[in-house]
Scaffold this active site. Structure first.
Site, PDB file in Angstrom:
ATOM      1  N   CYS A 100       5.388  -6.055   1.413  1.00 23.47           N
ATOM      2  CA  CYS A 100       5.739  -4.630   1.436  1.00 23.47           C
ATOM      3  C   CYS A 100       5.098  -3.945   2.650  1.00 23.47           C
ATOM      4  O   CYS A 100       5.431  -4.264   3.774  1.00 23.47           O
ATOM      5  CB  CYS A 100       5.338  -4.003   0.111  1.00 23.47           C
ATOM      6  SG  CYS A 100       6.120  -2.429  -0.175  1.00 23.47           S
ATOM      7  N   TYR A 101       4.133  -3.045   2.445  1.00 24.95           N
ATOM      8  CA  TYR A 101       3.473  -2.406   3.593  1.00 24.95           C
ATOM      9  C   TYR A 101       2.927  -3.463   4.550  1.00 24.95           C
ATOM     10  O   TYR A 101       2.999  -3.311   5.772  1.00 24.95           O
ATOM     11  CB  TYR A 101       2.347  -1.482   3.121  1.00 24.95           C
ATOM     12  CG  TYR A 101       1.561  -0.861   4.264  1.00 24.95           C
ATOM     13  CD1 TYR A 101       2.005   0.291   4.891  1.00 24.95           C
ATOM     14  CD2 TYR A 101       0.390  -1.466   4.734  1.00 24.95           C
ATOM     15  CE1 TYR A 101       1.302   0.843   5.959  1.00 24.95           C
ATOM     16  CE2 TYR A 101      -0.318  -0.926   5.805  1.00 24.95           C
ATOM     17  CZ  TYR A 101       0.134   0.237   6.409  1.00 24.95           C
ATOM     18  OH  TYR A 101      -0.555   0.767   7.474  1.00 24.95           O
ATOM     19  N   GLU A 131       4.280 -10.841  -6.623  1.00 26.72           N
ATOM     20  CA  GLU A 131       3.154 -10.960  -7.562  1.00 26.72           C
ATOM     21  C   GLU A 131       3.444 -10.366  -8.940  1.00 26.72           C
ATOM     22  O   GLU A 131       2.697 -10.611  -9.875  1.00 26.72           O
ATOM     23  CB  GLU A 131       1.892 -10.313  -6.959  1.00 26.72           C
ATOM     24  CG  GLU A 131       1.918  -8.788  -6.821  1.00 26.72           C
ATOM     25  CD  GLU A 131       2.602  -8.286  -5.544  1.00 26.72           C
ATOM     26  OE1 GLU A 131       3.416  -9.025  -4.969  1.00 26.72           O
ATOM     27  OE2 GLU A 131       2.335  -7.129  -5.148  1.00 26.72           O
ATOM     28  N   HIS A 186       7.937  -7.518  -4.206  1.00 25.42           N
ATOM     29  CA  HIS A 186       6.609  -7.895  -4.704  1.00 25.42           C
ATOM     30  C   HIS A 186       6.676  -9.210  -5.479  1.00 25.42           C
ATOM     31  O   HIS A 186       7.044  -9.213  -6.650  1.00 25.42           O
ATOM     32  CB  HIS A 186       6.050  -6.779  -5.601  1.00 25.42           C
ATOM     33  CG  HIS A 186       5.639  -5.579  -4.819  1.00 25.42           C
ATOM     34  ND1 HIS A 186       4.394  -5.450  -4.253  1.00 25.42           N
ATOM     35  CD2 HIS A 186       6.332  -4.479  -4.457  1.00 25.42           C
ATOM     36  CE1 HIS A 186       4.320  -4.317  -3.588  1.00 25.42           C
ATOM     37  NE2 HIS A 186       5.487  -3.704  -3.698  1.00 25.42           N
ATOM     38  N   LYS A 241     -11.580 -11.061 -15.681  1.00 25.39           N
ATOM     39  CA  LYS A 241     -11.878 -11.203 -17.107  1.00 25.39           C
ATOM     40  C   LYS A 241     -11.215 -12.442 -17.724  1.00 25.39           C
ATOM     41  O   LYS A 241     -11.844 -13.175 -18.487  1.00 25.39           O
ATOM     42  CB  LYS A 241     -11.396  -9.945 -17.847  1.00 25.39           C
ATOM     43  CG  LYS A 241     -11.883  -9.849 -19.266  1.00 25.39           C
ATOM     44  CD  LYS A 241     -13.238  -9.207 -19.303  1.00 25.39           C
ATOM     45  CE  LYS A 241     -13.751  -9.019 -20.699  1.00 25.39           C
ATOM     46  NZ  LYS A 241     -15.021  -8.290 -20.690  1.00 25.39           N
ATOM     47  N   GLY A 280       0.841  -1.187   0.000  1.00 24.46           N
ATOM     48  CA  GLY A 280       0.000   0.000   0.000  1.00 24.46           C
ATOM     49  C   GLY A 280       0.876   1.235   0.000  1.00 24.46           C
ATOM     50  O   GLY A 280       2.070   1.152   0.283  1.00 24.46           O
ATOM     51  N   SER A 305     -25.715  -9.224 -25.071  1.00 22.40           N
ATOM     52  CA  SER A 305     -25.186  -8.211 -25.990  1.00 22.40           C
ATOM     53  C   SER A 305     -24.299  -8.840 -27.062  1.00 22.40           C
ATOM     54  O   SER A 305     -23.986  -8.207 -28.062  1.00 22.40           O
ATOM     55  CB  SER A 305     -24.370  -7.191 -25.209  1.00 22.40           C
ATOM     56  OG  SER A 305     -23.145  -7.774 -24.786  1.00 22.40           O
ATOM     57  N   GLY A 306     -23.873 -10.074 -26.823  1.00 22.87           N
ATOM     58  CA  GLY A 306     -22.945 -10.697 -27.758  1.00 22.87           C
ATOM     59  C   GLY A 306     -21.501 -10.503 -27.333  1.00 22.87           C
ATOM     60  O   GLY A 306     -20.581 -11.048 -27.934  1.00 22.87           O
ATOM     61  N   GLY A 307     -21.282  -9.703 -26.271  1.00 26.29           N
ATOM     62  CA  GLY A 307     -19.943  -9.540 -25.711  1.00 26.29           C
ATOM     63  C   GLY A 307     -19.594 -10.759 -24.862  1.00 26.29           C
ATOM     64  O   GLY A 307     -20.449 -11.617 -24.619  1.00 26.29           O
ATOM     65  N   VAL A 308     -18.333 -10.824 -24.411  1.00 20.19           N
ATOM     66  CA  VAL A 308     -17.884 -12.008 -23.677  1.00 20.19           C
ATOM     67  C   VAL A 308     -18.714 -12.262 -22.419  1.00 20.19           C
ATOM     68  O   VAL A 308     -19.205 -13.369 -22.205  1.00 20.19           O
ATOM     69  CB  VAL A 308     -16.405 -11.850 -23.219  1.00 20.19           C
ATOM     70  CG1 VAL A 308     -15.864 -13.152 -22.688  1.00 20.19           C
ATOM     71  CG2 VAL A 308     -15.548 -11.328 -24.335  1.00 20.19           C
ATOM     72  N   ASP A 309     -18.880 -11.219 -21.595  1.00 20.04           N
ATOM     73  CA  ASP A 309     -19.477 -11.436 -20.276  1.00 20.04           C
ATOM     74  C   ASP A 309     -20.921 -11.923 -20.365  1.00 20.04           C
ATOM     75  O   ASP A 309     -21.280 -12.929 -19.754  1.00 20.04           O
ATOM     76  CB  ASP A 309     -19.420 -10.151 -19.441  1.00 20.04           C
ATOM     77  CG  ASP A 309     -18.009  -9.589 -19.367  1.00 20.04           C
ATOM     78  OD1 ASP A 309     -17.070 -10.354 -19.649  1.00 20.04           O
ATOM     79  OD2 ASP A 309     -17.850  -8.402 -19.039  1.00 20.04           O
ATOM     80  N   SER A 310     -21.744 -11.222 -21.138  1.00 26.20           N
ATOM     81  CA  SER A 310     -23.149 -11.628 -21.180  1.00 26.20           C
ATOM     82  C   SER A 310     -23.303 -12.965 -21.911  1.00 26.20           C
ATOM     83  O   SER A 310     -24.192 -13.749 -21.595  1.00 26.20           O
ATOM     84  CB  SER A 310     -24.030 -10.541 -21.789  1.00 26.20           C
ATOM     85  OG  SER A 310     -23.802 -10.411 -23.165  1.00 26.20           O
TER      86      SER A 310
END
Ligand code: XMP
Length: 517
Positions: free
Chosen positions: A86-87, A176, A174, A373, A59, A228-233
């Site tokens: 770290c923090y 990560e 870090h 995602k 942080g 909508s045709g997008g990935v998520d929906s």
């Protein structure tokens, strides 16, 4: 509070680091489920979560700052393994009786570390010359009782500390980030050797448990989903269909602002292939009518958003048995709303259906709210969605309307749609589709002079926009090869009637944006 408990989980407490989400993604890539919560999560809630281990993130604060974020010190003595980064390590040191020295200047960037004490955390990591990424101001002056120095770097006499008996560890660097090449090994040592987790979090297990949960929750009720045709929906729709079959009803509104062939492709995939009940609303004409003469981009957005809700609501009202509305909310939206620095309590509304669940008395189902995602894409693959949908570039809700500078007319839409389709074809054929974040055409409201054969032309200009980005917050123009640019330009000018000039947008974001409107 925890509506989807996975057997073995890690709790990440967020102290505001830009890398907190990255920690979560790394842990999940190692097939262990984890969640991010604010640093001040109450001890009872932490206990109820039953974490196998806790990670304290980095942080921007110093433990000496007034109002610095402190987690409950009692979490360090619960017997649950803790890794402070770290923090998080400095806080651990201070809360357990060590001292942290305020530094005059930050150490930022690559460092080389030597390991003195190859405890479990460093199993299978080289002893000397280990490359790590540092980003900190303060450093540990005195260790807390029971702790020893595990590793040192040039600028950090305590690059890592630990009290293996108490299962407490801290790292100044870090693990990560990609700049710490052995970071994955260190995190996995924490997960598998210290917390004794097993790598059971897979998209297959996610799909199975989600299907079970949805079935149990929904029972014999019906669910509406805005597709909508997008990935998520798309992933939401197929996942729910797997769970409840004909009780799922998808509504797809064709606003006439879509790309070439998009509406047909959505029908083909979802209705024909997956056999989902798809209500197809062709509203192109109504949208065009309402947009007539509107030039201002924010007005365009408002009109399109409101009309979408209006039409969606009309269709949804016909489905009298529906009790639930499914949405493609993802984990980053959920974290933003709980993180102490994030724009608190502003959960993004998706596909402009905000307010609708309350008006229609629908309860929300958000099966992807635990996923990042890239995990959604893996779920899509697991469910057999076509690669075209899984890897699809983001496409704005207001569609082509905000890529037509000025008036939205049927003629302009047709020109833009053709130009856009050529761009996508060529970007795909050249193998660049996966390397760019978005690539599209913008139709400019200017005419310029040209010659075709013996004739002078006076036609419109298409701007090609192709950007690289990781999250759309910043972006840079893609260094497309000249040959690709040339083919796109030739084809648009030859094949799209009404265009005699193509320009390439070489602006970065910021200060420009990805879209032109
Ligand atoms: P900008 O233009 O702000 O775009 O750099 C960032 C990302 O957001 C998308 N975008 C939108 N998406 N409705 C959407 O659903 C909108 O009104 C909208 N405006 C921009 C844009 O395509 C890019 O991915």
């Amino acid at each position: 509070m925890f509506d989807h408990l996975h057997e073995e989980r890690i709790l990440i407490l967020d102290f505001g680091s830009q890398y907190t989400q990255l920690i979560a993604r790394r842990i999940r890539e190692s097939h262990v489920y984890c969640e991010i919560h604010p640093y001040n999560l109450a001890l009872e809630v932490i206990r109820a979560f039953e974490p196998r281990g806790i990670v304290l993130s980095g942080g921007p604060s110093s433990v000496h700052d007034e109002g610095a974020p402190f987690s409950d010190p009692a979490l360090l003595t619960m017997g649950v393994p803790v890794l402070g980064i770290c923090y998080g390590m400095q806080l651990m040191a201070q809360q357990l009786g060590g001292t942290v020295e305020k530094a005059d200047r930050r150490e930022y960037g690559p460092a080389v570390m030597d390991i003195d004490n190859p405890v479990e955390l460093f199993r299978d990591v080289e002893r000397e010359g280990v490359r790590v990424w540092m980003s900190h101001g303060d450093r540990i002056l005195e260790l807390p009782p029971g702790f020893s120095v595990l590793s040192r770097s040039g600028n950090s006499p305590v690059a890592a500390m630990g009290n293996p008996k108490a299962h407490l560890y801290g790292v100044q660097f870090h693990p990560e980030v990609a700049h710490t090449p052995c970071g994955k090994d260190i995190l996995e040592n924490f997960l598998f050797r210290i917390c004794r987790c097993r790598p059971t979090w897979t998209m297959k297990s996610f799909v199975e448990s989600t299907i079970e949960n949805v079935r149990e929750r929904v029972g014999s009720d019906h669910v509406i989903c805005a597709l909508s045709g997008g990935v998520d929906s798309s992933v939401v729709a197929v996942l729910l269909h797997k769970a409840i079959g004909p009780q799922l009803h998808c509504i797809f509104v064709n606003n006439g602002l879509l790309r070439k062939g998009e509406a047909e492709s959505v029908r083909r995939i979802f209705s024909d292939h997956f056999e989902i009940d798809l209500i197809y609303v062709d509203a192109s004409n109504i949208f065009l009518e309402r947009l007539r003469g509107v030039k201002d981009p924010e007005s365009k957005r408002k009109i399109i958003g409101n009309l979408f809700v209006e039409l969606f609501e009309q269709e949804a009202a016909r489905l009298a048995d529906a009790r639930y509305l499914a949405q493609g909310t993802l984990y980053p939206d959920v974290i933003e709303s709980v993180s102490f620095k994030g724009p608190s309590a502003t959960i993004k509304t998706h596909h402009n259906v905000g307010g609708l669940p309350e008006r229609m008395k629908l309860r929300l189902i958000e099966p992807l709210r635990e996923l990042f995602k890239d995990e959604v894409r893996l779920v899509g693959r697991e469910l057999g969605l076509p690669e075209r949908i899984i890897m699809r570039h983001p496409f704005p809700g207001p569609g082509l309307a905000i890529r037509l500078i000025g008036d939205v007319t049927a003629e302009n839409l047709e020109i833009l749609r053709e130009a856009d389709s050529i761009i996508l074809e060529e970007i795909e054929a050249s193998g660049w589709y996966e390397h760019v974040w978005q690539a599209f055409a913008v139709l400019l409201p200017v005419r310029s002079v040209g010659v075709m054969g013996d004739e002078r032309t006076y036609e419109q200009v298409v701007a090609l926009r192709a950007v690289e980005s990781v999250d759309a917050m910043t972006a840079d123009w893609a260094r497309l090869p000249y040959e690709v640019l040339q083919r796109i330009s030739n084809r648009i000018i030859n094949e799209v009637k009404g265009v005699n000039r193509v320009v390439y947008d070489i602006s970065s974001k910021p200060p420009s944006t990805i879209e032109w409107e």
